[in-house]
Design a protein around this motif. Structure first.
Motif, PDB file in Angstrom:
ATOM      1  N   HIS A  22       0.950  -1.421  -0.239  1.00 50.47           N
ATOM      2  CA  HIS A  22       0.097  -0.176  -0.456  1.00 50.47           C
ATOM      3  C   HIS A  22       0.779   1.027  -0.278  1.00 50.47           C
ATOM      4  CE1 HIS A  22      -3.845  -1.349   0.756  1.00 50.47           C
ATOM      5  NE2 HIS A  22      -4.005  -2.542   1.207  1.00 50.47           N
ATOM      6  N   TYR A  57      -9.340  -0.048  -1.578  1.00 54.30           N
ATOM      7  CA  TYR A  57      -8.418   0.952  -1.940  1.00 54.30           C
ATOM      8  C   TYR A  57      -9.410   2.127  -2.427  1.00 54.30           C
ATOM      9  CZ  TYR A  57      -4.645  -1.467  -3.135  1.00 54.30           C
ATOM     10  OH  TYR A  57      -3.261  -2.193  -3.792  1.00 54.30           O
ATOM     11  N   TYR A 111      -9.738   3.486   1.238  1.00 53.15           N
ATOM     12  CA  TYR A 111      -8.437   3.761   1.911  1.00 53.15           C
ATOM     13  C   TYR A 111      -7.918   5.369   0.623  1.00 53.15           C
ATOM     14  CZ  TYR A 111      -5.520   0.319   3.878  1.00 53.15           C
ATOM     15  OH  TYR A 111      -6.131  -1.288   4.615  1.00 53.15           O
ATOM     16  N   ASP A 155      -4.151   5.358  -4.404  1.00 54.30           N
ATOM     17  CA  ASP A 155      -5.256   4.477  -4.158  1.00 54.30           C
ATOM     18  C   ASP A 155      -6.687   4.495  -5.136  1.00 54.30           C
ATOM     19  OD1 ASP A 155      -3.726   3.251  -2.262  1.00 54.30           O
ATOM     20  OD2 ASP A 155      -4.085   4.211  -1.218  1.00 54.30           O
ATOM     21  N   ARG A 204      -5.488   3.175  -8.683  1.00 53.68           N
ATOM     22  CA  ARG A 204      -5.634   1.692  -8.315  1.00 53.68           C
ATOM     23  C   ARG A 204      -6.885   1.223  -8.131  1.00 53.68           C
ATOM     24  NH1 ARG A 204      -0.725   0.078  -4.133  1.00 53.68           N
ATOM     25  NH2 ARG A 204      -0.653  -1.839  -4.925  1.00 53.68           N
ATOM     26  N   SER A 205      -7.863   1.328  -6.935  1.00 48.54           N
ATOM     27  CA  SER A 205      -9.138   1.399  -8.003  1.00 48.54           C
ATOM     28  C   SER A 205      -9.383   1.183  -9.122  1.00 48.54           C
ATOM     29  CB  SER A 205      -9.591   1.638  -6.787  1.00 48.54           C
ATOM     30  OG  SER A 205     -11.533   1.356  -6.349  1.00 48.54           O
TER      31      SER A 205
END
Length: 285
Positions: A4, A201, A204, A222, A225-226
């Motif tokens: 992360h 993600y 976050y 994040d 990435r999601s």
């Protein structure tokens, strides 16, 4: 390699391989004495390959260790990769209490993937809070999905290191693509795991303070990435018998129509790329 973002600068495996210095404080071959006792969860394969062990938890973490053991999450990932690939060196997945950040990490110096008990508890707490606010899905199942995605992500770093795989772009992006590649080939359980990781993600990203953003971090944000995982899910859907259900992934926020139009090509590229990278090491050649 940390899983992360937001825990400080990272050092790519390619840089680690060029160093002879062992970082102080990292557990060495004397893992059992330097980092506390452990119990062997899976017999190491002959020669190379992935194995799994668990250290005794310290200061909490017993429930998280039992969660891993009962569901055999590390063992399933190890079995999948040992069955599919010829690995010349040992890679060990270690469930443990971590001293700092509770962030899963692959360490090229020791060839170990640390799976932190605290990280598991953190993810489960996030999903439980999300469910209490009206989100659907079982918190434990979604947590198991995130842990499985995490293990594949860290395994990608290990494979890049041990097999000296060439790649372009950021290693963290490539590791995310490997996780998607392995999970999307596993049917509904894999797809559910990847969606859980995308949701994690997003949580976050929602909770992050923009002031804490680190522009030098080699991880994508994040939220990015999601969106990437949602894109891979959507891009693989034309081949899926339940493709219509995945159109809901295009929500205009986490995945826009403009990005969705590119997703099938992105998924095809990552699948083709990883197949080519791993072809010389596959067990069925």
């Amino acid at each position: 390699m940390l899983h992360h973002a937001g825990a400080g600068p990272r050092i790519p495996a390619t840089v680690w391989r060029a160093r002879a210095l062992v970082v102080a404080g990292v557990c060495t071959a004397a893992l059992a004495t330097a980092c506390g006792p452990r119990s062997q969860a899976a017999a190491p394969p002959t020669g190379g390959g992935l194995s799994v062990s668990y250290q005794a938890p310290r200061g909490g973490g017993a429930d998280e260790r039992d969660f891993l053991r009962e569901r055999r999450l590390p063992e399933k990932v190890a079995e999948d990769l040992n069955r599919s690939l010829r690995l010349p060196e040992r890679i060990e997945i270690v469930g443990r209490s971590c001293k700092k950040d509770d962030t899963p990490e692959y360490d090229p110096e020791t060839g170990r993937i640390a799976l932190c008990y605290g990280f598991i508890g953190e993810v489960r707490s996030m999903f439980e809070a999300d469910r209490s606010s009206g989100a659907e899905g079982d918190a434990d199942e979604r947590t198991a999905g995130v842990i499985t995605e995490t293990l594949y992500h860290e395994a990608a770093h290990a494979l890049i290191d041990k097999l000296d795989l060439p790649f372009t772009g950021r290693e963290e992006d490539v590791a995310d693509q490997f996780a998607a590649y392995r999970l999307l080939g596993q049917g509904e359980p894999g797809r559910a795991a990847l969606l859980a990781a995308a949701d994690n993600y997003a949580l976050y990203a929602r909770d992050a303070d923009p002031a804490d953003a680190d522009p030098s971090d080699e991880h994508a944000p994040d939220a990015v990435r999601s969106a990437g995982y949602r894109c891979y899910l959507y891009g693989s859907a034309p081949r899926h018998k339940r493709a219509a259900e995945y159109r809901a992934l295009v929500d205009g926020k986490r995945l826009t129509k403009e990005r969705a139009a590119l997703c099938q090509g992105e998924y095809d590229d990552l699948r083709r790329g990883w197949r080519q990278l791993l072809a010389p090491h596959m067990t069925d050649r």
